[in-house]
Enzyme design. Structure first.
Site, mmCIF file in Angstrom:
data_model
loop_
_atom_site.group_PDB
_atom_site.id
_atom_site.type_symbol
_atom_site.label_atom_id
_atom_site.label_comp_id
_atom_site.label_asym_id
_atom_site.label_seq_id
_atom_site.Cartn_x
_atom_site.Cartn_y
_atom_site.Cartn_z
ATOM 1 C CG ASP A 28 44.811 44.953 39.240
ATOM 2 O OD1 ASP A 28 45.396 43.989 39.762
ATOM 3 O OD2 ASP A 28 44.859 46.099 39.713
ATOM 4 C CD GLU A 72 45.612 41.265 37.138
ATOM 5 O OE1 GLU A 72 45.740 41.404 38.371
ATOM 6 O OE2 GLU A 72 46.259 41.949 36.315
#
Length: 225
Positions: free
Chosen positions: A45, A117
């Site tokens: 992320d 992610e």
């Protein structure tokens, strides 16, 4: 094969396997002491945010900070990452526990977005920033152009934050109020606190979605949407 689609082959296959292991699968196979992908998701992320911000900053020099923030939110939102996961076939690679599998988890946007992610985080650890950047820039430019043409995801959290920031006395906070349902079918409820007082609530299949819904309700109460 997923590695062929992303154009990157891992030196450490264990990182790839961890990225494709959901917590529900690891919990059902504790005797094997498997690692699940949540830590890699956290790392991915951050890498995604940095690479996307760097790209947008240089690609759109005419855009002010607020517009860049909205554009980045549109490009890296859960729905955008879910679409990328489907394109790559992550839904066919991820390992899920039985309950998550039977509950439709293989098609759940939050699970697939998180796995995307996690995959990015694994690429970064395995090969460094350049292959991670290449992975991100394979989809960010087209997602950004789509958003600029009118497909912009409404980032209610950012919209609300911009309003609240106009007054230095105002404080904004999101707090988990509860979660219901089994692991494979949870609903989260988030409270939005304005100046430490509950102002709005929102529910969603992920905490991020619930926060967006709480922010949307707050904006509606303010007459902003």
């Amino acid at each position: 094969m997923l590695m062929d689609k992303i154009g990157y082959h891992f030196q450490n296959d264990a990182l790839f396997q961890t990225a494709m292991t959901h917590s529900s699968y690891a919990n059902e196979h504790r005797e094997r002491r498997l690692h699940h992908n949540e830590r890699l998701e956290f790392l991915g992320d951050s890498v995604l945010g940095f690479v996307t911000a760097d790209y947008l900053f240089n690609k759109y020099p005419e855009l002010p900070e607020g517009e860049l923030t909205k554009l980045r939110a549109a490009v890296v939102c859960e729905q955008a990452l879910y679409e990328i996961a489907k394109e790559l076939g992550i839904d066919g690679e991820i390992k899920l526990g039985h309950g998550e599998e039977t509950g439709g988890g293989r098609q759940r946007p939050s699970i697939l977005a998180d796995a995307t992610e996690a995959l990015l985080g694994a690429i970064y650890l395995d090969g460094g920033i350049e292959p991670a950047r290449a992975f991100v820039l394979d989809f960010v430019p087209r997602k950004a152009e789509h958003a600029r043409r009118g497909g912009m995801f409404k980032d209610y959290k950012t919209m609300l934050q911009e309003i609240v920031q106009k007054s230095k006395q105002e404080t904004l906070e999101y707090r988990l109020a509860g979660e219901e349902g089994p692991d494979h079918d949870k609903t989260f409820t988030m409270q939005l606190l304005l100046n430490s007082n509950i102002f709005a609530t929102g529910a969603g299949r992920s905490k991020k979605e619930a926060e967006q819904m709480a922010a949307k309700q707050a904006l509606e109460l303010m007459g902003e949407v």
